[in-house]
Enzyme design. Structure first.
Site, short mmCIF file in Angstrom:
data_model
loop_
_atom_site.label_atom_id
_atom_site.label_comp_id
_atom_site.label_asym_id
_atom_site.label_seq_id
_atom_site.Cartn_x
_atom_site.Cartn_y
_atom_site.Cartn_z
N LYS A 175 -47.91 -76.45 4.84
CA LYS A 175 -49.29 -76.67 4.41
C LYS A 175 -50.27 -75.96 5.33
O LYS A 175 -51.29 -75.42 4.87
CB LYS A 175 -49.58 -78.17 4.37
CG LYS A 175 -51.03 -78.53 4.04
CD LYS A 175 -51.46 -78.01 2.67
CE LYS A 175 -52.85 -78.54 2.33
NZ LYS A 175 -53.36 -77.97 1.07
N LYS A 244 -60.53 -78.57 10.91
CA LYS A 244 -59.40 -79.34 11.46
C LYS A 244 -58.07 -78.68 11.14
O LYS A 244 -57.19 -78.54 12.01
CB LYS A 244 -59.45 -80.76 10.89
CG LYS A 244 -58.29 -81.67 11.27
CD LYS A 244 -57.19 -81.70 10.21
CE LYS A 244 -57.68 -82.25 8.88
NZ LYS A 244 -56.57 -82.31 7.88
#
Length: 306
Positions: A175, A244
């Site tokens: 991911k 993030k």
């Protein structure tokens, strides 16, 4: 695990609500735990879900728990808190962790869950809340093969494109690779659209020429629908979350001792936008930010061509 395991769901935001809704509609018994926003909780309870007060209670009652949160510290708190998942975990519990998280954290939590004879499955998501509601998300899974086979029917309730990419932690690593590409696209699309506008090439022209060429793709389409067509909410993913994710990817690169110049460059746009008060803007709004850095209002530029 029975044919219809009892399901828990923690994190009912843009993605989590649709995923949990599909589980309820597919006939599973579903327990949910929300946060401050009551709307998704009330919506799911009205459809037949049951609300619980703590993650511990959920772990004591469920066979499979999903977590769908914003970052690894939130996931860690849900696991390790006094009333967390680990406090109520029992043998055979499977936790499907669908957040975009730090793989180091994921692997540590998996080891702690294994001490309770439970199993971690990291299954981060691709695509948007629209696909979450439709049950057609992309999903990349890190899990032991036998555990993956056990939970596959559950994942199929909310995902259409499912790939097991390795053992625990591999899903979150994959991911981060994916989001490095997508956020790199966002930075590049913002930059070239601003460059075009300042050089006499309208955002509409960039959209038309690139979108109709082999360089076009689904991410470009949604990005430009926001920037050019004014669909401001077409991609509800915040700059804070993008920043993030790129930070986690940078940590992953550092751990692997890999030079990542493109990743580092893209990250700076998101860090700067976040630091200047735009953390909750959506990712395609990065074009506004890059435009402002270069003395141009991209909303007005797009309006000229309509």
């Amino acid at each position: 695990m029975t044919d219809k395991p009892i399901i828990g769901f923690i994190g009912l935001g843009y993605m989590g609500h649709g995923m949990a809704k599909n589980l309820v509609e597919k006939g599973y018994t579903v327990f949910v735990k929300g946060n401050r926003n009551r709307t998704p909780v009330d919506s799911l309870v009205a459809k037949g879900a049951t609300e619980v007060a703590t993650a511990r209670e959920m772990a004591e009652r469920c066979d499979v728990i999903h977590t769908c949160l914003s970052n690894s510290p939130q996931v860690e708190a849900v696991f390790r808190g006094a009333d967390g998942i680990l406090a109520g975990a029992r043998a055979g519990l499977v936790v499907i962790e669908t957040s975009t998280a730090d793989p180091v954290s994921t692997e540590a939590l998996a080891a702690e869950l294994a001490e309770k004879e439970g199993h971690m499955v990291d299954a981060p998501l691709g695509r948007t809340p629209k696909e979450a509601e439709a049950g057609t998300l992309d999903c990349m899974v890190g899990a032991d093969e036998d555990v993956f086979e056990r939970v596959l029917p559950v994942i199929q309730c909310w995902a259409g494109n499912i790939n097991r990419v390795g053992g625990v932690g591999a899903g979150h690593k994959m991911k981060l690779l994916m989001n490095t590409i997508s956020m790199g696209y966002a930075a590049l699309y913002a930059e070239v659209t601003v460059l075009g506008a300042k050089s006499g090439i309208s955002p509409q022209t960039v959209q038309k020429v690139i979108g109709s060429s082999r360089l076009g793709n689904g991410f470009f389409d949604t990005f430009m629908r926001c920037v050019v067509d004014g669909e401001r909410d077409v991609h509800k993913f915040s700059i804070a979350n993008a920043s993030k994710d790129l930070r986690y990817a940078s940590n992953m690169a550092a751990a692997a001792d890999v030079m990542t110049l493109c990743l580092s460059a893209a990250r700076q746009y998101f860090v700067h936008a976040e630091a200047t008060g735009h953390a909750q803007d959506y990712v395609p709004w990065l074009a506004d930010h890059v435009g402002a850095l270069n003395g141009i209002d991209m909303v007005k530029e797009a309006e000229k061509g309509r």
